[in-house]
Write an enzyme that holds these catalytic residues in place. Structure first.
Site, PDB file in Angstrom:
ATOM      1  N   ARG A 112       1.053  -0.965   0.000  1.00 51.50           N
ATOM      2  CA  ARG A 112       0.017  -0.112   0.083  1.00 51.50           C
ATOM      3  C   ARG A 112       0.746   1.373  -0.015  1.00 51.50           C
ATOM      4  O   ARG A 112       1.674   1.289   0.910  1.00 51.50           O
ATOM      5  CB  ARG A 112      -0.838  -0.050   1.352  1.00 51.50           C
ATOM      6  N   THR A 116      -0.372   7.580  -1.320  1.00 53.68           N
ATOM      7  CA  THR A 116      -1.749   7.553  -2.070  1.00 53.68           C
ATOM      8  C   THR A 116      -2.516   6.737  -1.390  1.00 53.68           C
ATOM      9  O   THR A 116      -3.734   6.530  -1.629  1.00 53.68           O
ATOM     10  CB  THR A 116      -1.412   7.086  -3.280  1.00 53.68           C
ATOM     11  N   ASP A 208       0.391  -2.523  12.563  1.00 48.81           N
ATOM     12  CA  ASP A 208       0.783  -3.120  11.193  1.00 48.81           C
ATOM     13  C   ASP A 208       1.000  -4.578  11.163  1.00 48.81           C
ATOM     14  O   ASP A 208       2.050  -5.036  11.835  1.00 48.81           O
ATOM     15  CB  ASP A 208       1.908  -2.373  10.688  1.00 48.81           C
ATOM     16  N   ASP A 211       4.590  -5.602   9.877  1.00 44.91           N
ATOM     17  CA  ASP A 211       5.575  -5.456  10.858  1.00 44.91           C
ATOM     18  C   ASP A 211       5.821  -6.233  12.074  1.00 44.91           C
ATOM     19  O   ASP A 211       6.687  -6.720  12.662  1.00 44.91           O
ATOM     20  CB  ASP A 211       5.813  -3.726  11.091  1.00 44.91           C
TER      21      ASP A 211
HETATM   22  C1  PRP Z   1      -1.464  -4.437   4.843  1.00 45.07           C
HETATM   23  C2  PRP Z   1      -2.183  -5.554   4.825  1.00 45.07           C
HETATM   24  C3  PRP Z   1      -2.946  -5.485   3.594  1.00 45.07           C
HETATM   25  C4  PRP Z   1      -3.255  -4.124   3.463  1.00 45.07           C
HETATM   26  C5  PRP Z   1      -4.660  -3.633   3.932  1.00 45.07           C
HETATM   27  O1  PRP Z   1      -0.270  -4.646   3.866  1.00 45.07           O
HETATM   28  O2  PRP Z   1      -1.499  -6.808   5.016  1.00 45.07           O
HETATM   29  O3  PRP Z   1      -2.430  -6.045   2.415  1.00 45.07           O
HETATM   30  O4  PRP Z   1      -2.003  -3.314   4.295  1.00 45.07           O
HETATM   31  O5  PRP Z   1      -4.968  -2.294   3.413  1.00 45.07           O
HETATM   32  P1  PRP Z   1      -5.916  -1.671   2.518  1.00 45.07           P
HETATM   33  O6  PRP Z   1      -6.994  -2.863   2.889  1.00 45.07           O
HETATM   34  O7  PRP Z   1      -6.072  -0.339   2.953  1.00 45.07           O
HETATM   35  O8  PRP Z   1      -5.266  -2.005   1.131  1.00 45.07           O
HETATM   36  P2  PRP Z   1       0.897  -3.485   3.567  1.00 45.07           P
HETATM   37  O9  PRP Z   1       0.338  -2.876   2.520  1.00 45.07           O
HETATM   38  O10 PRP Z   1       1.093  -2.824   4.811  1.00 45.07           O
HETATM   39  O11 PRP Z   1       2.156  -4.362   3.233  1.00 45.07           O
HETATM   40  P3  PRP Z   1       2.906  -5.481   3.986  1.00 45.07           P
HETATM   41  O12 PRP Z   1       2.222  -6.585   3.977  1.00 45.07           O
HETATM   42  O13 PRP Z   1       4.173  -5.740   3.265  1.00 45.07           O
HETATM   43  O14 PRP Z   1       3.315  -4.750   5.406  1.00 45.07           O
HETATM   44  N1  URA Z   2      -2.514  -2.859   7.389  1.00 42.59           N
HETATM   45  C1  URA Z   2      -2.206  -3.241   8.365  1.00 42.59           C
HETATM   46  O1  URA Z   2      -1.289  -3.852   8.440  1.00 42.59           O
HETATM   47  N2  URA Z   2      -3.030  -2.822   9.518  1.00 42.59           N
HETATM   48  C2  URA Z   2      -4.151  -1.797   9.339  1.00 42.59           C
HETATM   49  O2  URA Z   2      -4.465  -1.599  10.425  1.00 42.59           O
HETATM   50  C3  URA Z   2      -4.300  -1.475   8.003  1.00 42.59           C
HETATM   51  C4  URA Z   2      -3.426  -1.683   6.942  1.00 42.59           C
END
Ligand code: PRP
Ligand code: URA
Length: 217
Positions: A112, A116, A208, A211
Site C-alpha cells: 500500500r 496515495t 501493522d 511489521d
Molecule cells: C497491509 C495488509 C493488507 C493491506 C490492507 O499490507 O497486509 O495487504 O495493508 O490495507 P488496505 O485494505 O487499505 O489495502 P501493507 O500494504 O502494509 O504491506 P505489507 O504486508 O508488506 O506490510
Molecule cells: N494494514 C495493516 O497492517 N494494519 C492496518 O490496520 C491497516 C492496514
C-alpha cells in the site's frame, strides 16, 4: 457452524468460535511479541480454514479396511489453492498447509503506497491450474479494501473464477469496497472493527500486521 453473516449479507461471514475470538484478542495486544504473534496468525488461519473449506466437494470411494470394505468419502476433483498477499498474508500460509498439505500456493505481492494509500503490484505467481481451482486469498487485514480488491482483480484477469477472501480483522469500509467491486467473492473474517483512522489503519485493529509478523518495526 461457527460463523455468522455480517449485516445480513449472504457473502460476508464473521467467525464466532471462542478459540478464534480468544486468539484474536491475544493478537491485538501490543505486548504480544513477534514469535507469539506469528504463531497466533498461523493458528487462527488454521481454525478459519477448517470452516472456509466446509463446502469442498466429496466423492464416495471404496477403501479396504483390515475388516472389510468401507464406502468412504474423500475430497473430489481439484483441491483448493491459496494465495497470500505479500507480505502479511504469508503468515497465514502455514496454518492452511497444516490443514491441507496438498493445496497449491500462489503469491501476489502488493504494498500500500503510504502517500496515495493505493495498492501497487510487484509480484504475481500462480499455480498453472489456478483457473480450475477455487483460490482463497489470504491477508490478515482488510482496511480500505484497496489491496484485496486489486488482488481479486489480478486473479480474475488471470482467469481465476472461484475466489474467496479470508482475513483476520476487517474494517466496514474494506468490506463495502470488496462487496462493491467484486460481488461474487465471499469474505470470511474473524472480527469486524469500528473503522479506519486518518492513516487508514484499522481501529482498534492490531497495528501493522506485516511489521508485527516480521519484526520490522
Ligand atoms: C497491509 C495488509 C493488507 C493491506 C490492507 O499490507 O497486509 O495487504 O495493508 O490495507 P488496505 O485494505 O487499505 O489495502 P501493507 O500494504 O502494509 O504491506 P505489507 O504486508 O508488506 O506490510
Ligand atoms: N494494514 C495493516 O497492517 N494494519 C492496518 O490496520 C491497516 C492496514
Amino acid at each position: 457452524m461457527s460463523y455468522e453473516k455480517y449485516a445480513d449479507d449472504d457473502m460476508v461471514f464473521v467467525f464466532d468460535h471462542p478459540l478464534i475470538q480468544h486468539k484474536i484478542s491475544l493478537l491485538r495486544d501490543k505486548n504480544t511479541d513477534t514469535k507469539e504473534f506469528r504463531e497466533l496468525v498461523s493458528e487462527i488461519a488454521m481454525l478459519m480454514g477448517y470452516e472456509v473449506t466446509r463446502e469442498l466437494p466429496l466423492q464416495t470411494v471404496e477403501i479396504e479396511t483390515p475388516v472389510g470394505i468401507a464406502k468412504a468419502k474423500v475430497l473430489s476433483g481439484k483441491k483448493l489453492g491459496i494465495v497470500p498477499i505479500l507480505r502479511a498474508g504469508l503468515g497465514m500460509v502455514d496454518g492452511m498447509l497444516q490443514l491441507m498439505p496438498m493445496i497449491k500456493v500462489g503469491h501476489i505481492g502488493l504494498y500500500r503506497d503510504h502517500e496515495t494509500l493505493e495498492p501497487v503490484e510487484y509480484y504475481c505467481k500462480l499455480p498453472e491450474d489456478a483457473t480450475e481451482r477455487e483460490m482463497v486469498l489470504l491477508d490478515p487485514m482488510l482496511a480500505t479494501g484497496g489491496s484485496a480488491s486489486a488482488a481479486i482483480s489480478f486473479l480474475k484477469q488471470r482467469g481465476v473464477k472461484q475466489i474467496k477472501l479470508m482475513c483476520l480483522i476487517a474494517a466496514p469500509e474494506g468490506i463495502r469496497r470488496v462487496r462493491k467491486d467484486h460481488d461474487d467473492v465471499q469474505i470470511f473474517c474473524a472480527q469486524v472493527d469500528e473503522g479506519l483512522n486518518e492513516n487508514a489503519y484499522i481501529v482498534p485493529g492490531l497495528g501493522d500486521a506485516g511489521d508485527r509478523l516480521y519484526g520490522t518495526k
